[in-house]
Enzyme design. Structure first.
Site, PDB file in Angstrom:
ATOM      1  N   HIS A   1       1.046  -1.132  -0.259  1.00 32.44           N
ATOM      2  CA  HIS A   1       0.434   0.148   0.063  1.00 32.44           C
ATOM      3  C   HIS A   1       0.754   1.617   0.084  1.00 32.44           C
ATOM      4  O   HIS A   1       1.475   0.575  -0.668  1.00 32.44           O
ATOM      5  CB  HIS A   1      -1.014   0.039   1.381  1.00 32.44           C
ATOM      6  CG  HIS A   1      -0.444  -0.082   2.130  1.00 32.44           C
ATOM      7  ND1 HIS A   1       0.079   1.487   3.237  1.00 32.44           N
ATOM      8  CD2 HIS A   1      -0.353  -1.143   3.391  1.00 32.44           C
ATOM      9  CE1 HIS A   1       0.468   0.645   4.184  1.00 32.44           C
ATOM     10  NE2 HIS A   1       0.364  -0.331   4.331  1.00 32.44           N
TER      11      HIS A   1
ATOM     12  N   HIS B   1       4.365   1.773   1.730  1.00 30.54           N
ATOM     13  CA  HIS B   1       5.210   0.550   2.202  1.00 30.54           C
ATOM     14  C   HIS B   1       6.257   1.309   0.500  1.00 30.54           C
ATOM     15  O   HIS B   1       7.278   1.853  -0.003  1.00 30.54           O
ATOM     16  CB  HIS B   1       5.008  -0.815   0.860  1.00 30.54           C
ATOM     17  CG  HIS B   1       4.862  -1.103   2.243  1.00 30.54           C
ATOM     18  ND1 HIS B   1       3.113  -1.449   1.900  1.00 30.54           N
ATOM     19  CD2 HIS B   1       4.565  -1.598   3.197  1.00 30.54           C
ATOM     20  CE1 HIS B   1       3.049  -3.022   2.957  1.00 30.54           C
ATOM     21  NE2 HIS B   1       3.815  -2.255   3.687  1.00 30.54           N
TER      22      HIS B   1
ATOM     23  N   CYS C   1       3.474 -10.257  20.081  1.00 28.53           N
ATOM     24  CA  CYS C   1       1.962  -9.878  19.081  1.00 28.53           C
ATOM     25  C   CYS C   1       2.574 -10.584  18.192  1.00 28.53           C
ATOM     26  O   CYS C   1       4.097 -10.683  16.977  1.00 28.53           O
ATOM     27  CB  CYS C   1       2.080  -8.248  19.081  1.00 28.53           C
ATOM     28  SG  CYS C   1       1.121  -8.126  17.158  1.00 28.53           S
TER      29      CYS C   1
ATOM     30  N   CYS D   1       3.333  -7.810  14.858  1.00 29.14           N
ATOM     31  CA  CYS D   1       4.560  -6.913  15.147  1.00 29.14           C
ATOM     32  C   CYS D   1       5.622  -8.118  15.533  1.00 29.14           C
ATOM     33  O   CYS D   1       6.820  -7.561  14.971  1.00 29.14           O
ATOM     34  CB  CYS D   1       4.807  -6.506  16.766  1.00 29.14           C
ATOM     35  SG  CYS D   1       3.661  -5.581  16.912  1.00 29.14           S
TER      36      CYS D   1
ATOM     37  N   CYS E   1      -1.662  -5.542  22.446  1.00 25.76           N
ATOM     38  CA  CYS E   1      -0.721  -5.379  21.626  1.00 25.76           C
ATOM     39  C   CYS E   1      -1.113  -3.529  21.675  1.00 25.76           C
ATOM     40  O   CYS E   1      -2.470  -3.103  21.169  1.00 25.76           O
ATOM     41  CB  CYS E   1      -1.025  -5.300  20.042  1.00 25.76           C
ATOM     42  SG  CYS E   1       0.326  -4.728  18.774  1.00 25.76           S
TER      43      CYS E   1
ATOM     44  N   HIS F   1      -1.754  -3.263  17.376  1.00 23.16           N
ATOM     45  CA  HIS F   1      -2.648  -3.837  16.449  1.00 23.16           C
ATOM     46  C   HIS F   1      -3.537  -4.028  17.121  1.00 23.16           C
ATOM     47  O   HIS F   1      -4.985  -4.182  16.403  1.00 23.16           O
ATOM     48  CB  HIS F   1      -2.161  -5.307  15.686  1.00 23.16           C
ATOM     49  CG  HIS F   1      -0.571  -4.889  15.014  1.00 23.16           C
ATOM     50  ND1 HIS F   1       0.151  -5.063  15.558  1.00 23.16           N
ATOM     51  CD2 HIS F   1      -1.199  -4.674  13.971  1.00 23.16           C
ATOM     52  CE1 HIS F   1       1.185  -5.213  14.601  1.00 23.16           C
ATOM     53  NE2 HIS F   1       0.254  -4.701  13.404  1.00 23.16           N
TER      54      HIS F   1
ATOM     55  N   LYS G   1      -3.067   6.623  11.604  1.00 25.10           N
ATOM     56  CA  LYS G   1      -2.169   5.872  10.711  1.00 25.10           C
ATOM     57  C   LYS G   1      -2.590   5.161   9.103  1.00 25.10           C
ATOM     58  O   LYS G   1      -3.086   4.121   9.994  1.00 25.10           O
ATOM     59  CB  LYS G   1      -1.028   4.799  11.315  1.00 25.10           C
ATOM     60  CG  LYS G   1       0.375   4.756  10.188  1.00 25.10           C
ATOM     61  CD  LYS G   1       1.085   3.065  10.946  1.00 25.10           C
ATOM     62  CE  LYS G   1       2.110   2.142  10.286  1.00 25.10           C
ATOM     63  NZ  LYS G   1       2.254   1.392  10.402  1.00 25.10           N
TER      64      LYS G   1
ATOM     65  N   LYS H   1      -3.813  -0.808   5.641  1.00 26.80           N
ATOM     66  CA  LYS H   1      -4.755  -1.480   5.286  1.00 26.80           C
ATOM     67  C   LYS H   1      -5.567  -1.587   6.274  1.00 26.80           C
ATOM     68  O   LYS H   1      -7.242  -1.975   6.069  1.00 26.80           O
ATOM     69  CB  LYS H   1      -4.291  -3.131   4.366  1.00 26.80           C
ATOM     70  CG  LYS H   1      -4.903  -3.911   2.909  1.00 26.80           C
ATOM     71  CD  LYS H   1      -4.325  -2.696   2.423  1.00 26.80           C
ATOM     72  CE  LYS H   1      -5.637  -3.451   0.759  1.00 26.80           C
ATOM     73  NZ  LYS H   1      -5.422  -2.832   0.356  1.00 26.80           N
TER      74      LYS H   1
HETATM   75  N1  MSP Z   1       9.176  -6.553   7.946  1.00 24.87           N
HETATM   76  C1  MSP Z   1       9.253  -5.767   8.661  1.00 24.87           C
HETATM   77  C2  MSP Z   1      10.684  -5.007   8.785  1.00 24.87           C
HETATM   78  C3  MSP Z   1      11.610  -6.143   8.635  1.00 24.87           C
HETATM   79  S1  MSP Z   1      13.684  -4.941   7.807  1.00 24.87           S
HETATM   80  C4  MSP Z   1      14.492  -5.485   8.472  1.00 24.87           C
HETATM   81  C5  MSP Z   1       7.961  -4.772   8.513  1.00 24.87           C
HETATM   82  N2  MSP Z   1       7.162  -5.357   7.385  1.00 24.87           N
HETATM   83  S2  MSP Z   1       6.114  -4.089   7.040  1.00 24.87           S
HETATM   84  O1  MSP Z   1       5.416  -4.345   5.696  1.00 24.87           O
HETATM   85  O2  MSP Z   1       5.053  -3.779   8.623  1.00 24.87           O
HETATM   86  O3  MSP Z   1       6.958  -2.415   6.373  1.00 24.87           O
HETATM   87  C6  MSP Z   1       6.709  -0.961   7.836  1.00 24.87           C
HETATM   88  C7  MSP Z   1       7.582  -0.272   7.055  1.00 24.87           C
HETATM   89  O4  MSP Z   1       6.246  -0.027   5.746  1.00 24.87           O
HETATM   90  C8  MSP Z   1       7.819   0.977   7.962  1.00 24.87           C
HETATM   91  O5  MSP Z   1       8.736   0.888   8.228  1.00 24.87           O
HETATM   92  C9  MSP Z   1       6.831   1.801   6.275  1.00 24.87           C
HETATM   93  O6  MSP Z   1       9.365   1.780   6.365  1.00 24.87           O
HETATM   94  C10 MSP Z   1       6.312   1.180   5.194  1.00 24.87           C
HETATM   95  N3  MSP Z   1       4.988   1.748   6.475  1.00 24.87           N
HETATM   96  C11 MSP Z   1       4.010   1.345   6.333  1.00 24.87           C
HETATM   97  N4  MSP Z   1       2.857   2.048   6.784  1.00 24.87           N
HETATM   98  C12 MSP Z   1       3.145   3.208   6.390  1.00 24.87           C
HETATM   99  C13 MSP Z   1       2.773   4.315   6.578  1.00 24.87           C
HETATM  100  N5  MSP Z   1       1.194   4.583   7.076  1.00 24.87           N
HETATM  101  N6  MSP Z   1       3.396   5.521   7.063  1.00 24.87           N
HETATM  102  C14 MSP Z   1       4.676   5.604   6.695  1.00 24.87           C
HETATM  103  N7  MSP Z   1       5.316   3.836   6.372  1.00 24.87           N
HETATM  104  C15 MSP Z   1       4.704   2.846   6.216  1.00 24.87           C
HETATM  105  O7  MSP Z   1       7.570  -4.403   9.601  1.00 24.87           O
END
Ligand code: MSP
Length: 507
Positions: A17, A20, A125, A128, A143, A146, A295, A298
């Site tokens: 989304h 990312h 969790c 997380c 959590c 979440h 925040k 999804k």
């Molecule tokens: N898999 C772990 C990361 C491992 S790194 C060794 C993880 N994955 S995640 O799919 O949850 O991705 C988290 C990351 O996605 C955040 O750190 C950020 O880079 C990005 N974001 C996800 N949602 C976001 C927002 N709403 N706003 C900004 N960044 C966002 O954690």
């Protein structure tokens, strides 16, 4: 110099989304900019495929974790391509080469005395993939991220002696005050460390989807340990027949959001110290994209749909909006209205119209040849130091700061054209020299900002530079006056066409 930049590897338990996309695009801007500078760049992104987050999502869908991972990894790959990310490799933690590195490293950690057998008891969790202390919980057992009910777990597993790194980590922070940026995140991480570090589980017994602990096949490596080492393992196999580790390690900067600060700013350096691997030079933590003050995620159903925006308005418009609307490093709200506003007033009017206007004046007043003249001193002053300012910002990962600096000059160029009124000079043959200088200055200014905007809006910048007859987009070319007159301009279509009644929808 080598420049190695990474994004987090994203969980394949859901679809990509805007959150990312945000991180990936920001990292791409830095990678492109550093290439413009002639640096030796390696840009890594990928997917995190093991552990409960993925295993549980697969179970809910009635598919195997591998099937889910295969399906969603493809989606994340496609998104990186769709947003024009220039990543040099896409790592998946299910890659056998990555497994091999993780196995080797945990073995080394054990041999070094950093691992012991113990019993974990407490809250965990699964979403997380993180252990929660009692004080972190909401309503006693939920959590804090979440808001799902957690259960107390008890499990025998292998522990990593994080507590032994209390002092080394404090020293790291004292010696390198900019290793975590921005400074509020540095302070947050440091106070977490000073609060006292507790050992954490290096393995999990309850799931099998992961990298087996080499000396204990009933356990898999804790997903965060597995995931963090992606930054290191990728270099060993990203290029067939070549090991890039010496060329690119240590990483120059890991770009992440604040949700995963603890893992990157505390666990990661400790793990590397234990494994006797050099530490990355910097972790930059950006904020959250919010919608309606929440925040964006999804599961909350409040996501500005990046695919819709790109389909209707183009990839550059989305890239620009994300980095312009929210100060990189802080939380900030995005919205369909905010998007439309920036698209119309900034991209379409301030930049698109400026470009069209300048090119059409050169076409009609000078037969399509950028005139030879001395560039106007006021413009030279306005643009002096811009390249250095952008470099300074991007060295500190201030991605929106650099964009602000560039955009101020786009506005200054608009003012310049407006105030010098070339359409009046064009009617007076005696003012031909003056007109030449204004047109050359405007073309040159437009070229300079376009070279600097290239990392942000690559498709548009390339179109514009091509139309200006000056395709060099190295940073050296971004100096005002570097190109001069004489170029033959080409056609430039509408850069940011008006889009009628097509709201950038939420998904
Ligand atoms: N898999 C772990 C990361 C491992 S790194 C060794 C993880 N994955 S995640 O799919 O949850 O991705 C988290 C990351 O996605 C955040 O750190 C950020 O880079 C990005 N974001 C996800 N949602 C976001 C927002 N709403 N706003 C900004 N960044 C966002 O954690």
């Amino acid at each position: 110099m080598s420049y190695y930049i990474t994004t987090p590897i994203y969980y394949v338990n859901g679809e990509p989304h805007l959150g990312h996309v945000y991180t990936t695009v920001a990292a791409d801007v830095l990678a492109r900019h550093m290439r413009q500078r002639g640096e030796d760049v390696f840009f890594l992104t990928g997917t995190d495929e093991h552990g409960e987050p993925v295993a549980q999502a697969a179970e809910r869908e009635g598919v195997t974790p591998r099937d889910l991972a295969d399906r969603n990894a493809e989606r994340f790959k496609a998104v990186a391509t769709r947003v024009n990310a220039t990543n040099d490799f896409f790592i998946r933690t299910s890659d056998p080469e990555h497994h091999a590195v993780v196995s080797e490293i945990v073995t080394r950690l054990k041999a070094g005395g950093h691992v012991y057998e113990g019993t974990y008891e407490g809250f965990y969790c699964p979403r997380c993939a993180d252990f929660k202390t009692d004080s972190e919980l909401v309503d006693g057992s939920k959590c804090p991220i979440h808001l799902i009910e957690l259960e107390r777990e008890k499990e025998d597993n292998w522990f990593f002696r994080l507590s032994a790194f209390q002092e080394p980590l404090e020293r790291l922070y004292a010696d390198h005050p900019e290793w975590v940026l921005p400074s509020n995140r540095y302070n947050e991480a440091l106070s977490f460390i000073k609060g006292g570090l507790r050992d954490f589980s290096l393995s999990r017994a309850r799931i099998s989807w992961g990298v087996q602990i080499p000396w204990d096949p009933d356990q898999v490596v804790y997903v965060w340990v597995d995931a963090l080492f992606n930054y290191y393992s990728a270099l060993a196999y990203a290029r067939q027949g070549e090991d890039l580790t010496d060329r690119f390690w240590p990483a120059t900067v890991h770009v992440i959001a604040k949700d995963i600060l603890k893992f990157h700013a505390v666990f990661w350096p400790a793990l590397l110290m234990a494994a006797e691997i050099e530490l990355p030079k910097r972790v930059f933590i950006h904020g959250y994209l919010l919608m309606d003050d929440h925040k964006m995620s999804k599961s909350l159903g409040n996501v500005l749909d990046p695919f819709h925006v790109m389909d209707v308005y183009g990839t550059d418009a989305l890239r620009y909006y994300l980095l312009r609307e929210v100060a990189f490093g802080q939380d900030g709200s995005v919205s369909p209205e905010g998007f439309e506003n920036r698209y119309n007033t900034e991209l379409a009017n301030e930049y698109g119209n400026l470009a069209r206007r300048v090119l059409s004046m050169i076409a009609s007043y000078r037969d399509g040849l950028v005139p030879e003249a001395d560039p106007p001193a006021e413009l030279a002053r306005e643009l002096a130091g811009l390249v250095e300012e952008v470099q300074r910002c991007l060295d500190r990962v201030e991605v929106s700061g650099a964009l602000d600096a560039i955009w101020n000059r786009v506005r200054a160029l608009n003012r310049f054209v407006q105030e010098s009124e070339p359409w009046k000079a064009a009617k007076d043959p005696e003012r031909a020299g003056e007109l030449d200088a204004v047109l050359l200055g405007a073309a040159e200014g437009l070229r300079v900002v376009s070279v600097l905007l290239y990392p942000y809006i690559p498709e548009t910048a390339v179109k514009l530079l091509t139309a200006l007859g000056r395709e060099d987009r190295s940073l050296d070319a971004a100096r005002f006056g570097a190109a001069g007159g004489g170029a033959r301009i080409g056609e430039l279509g509408q850069l940011f066409p008006k889009v009628e009644a097509a709201e950038p929808s939420t998904a």
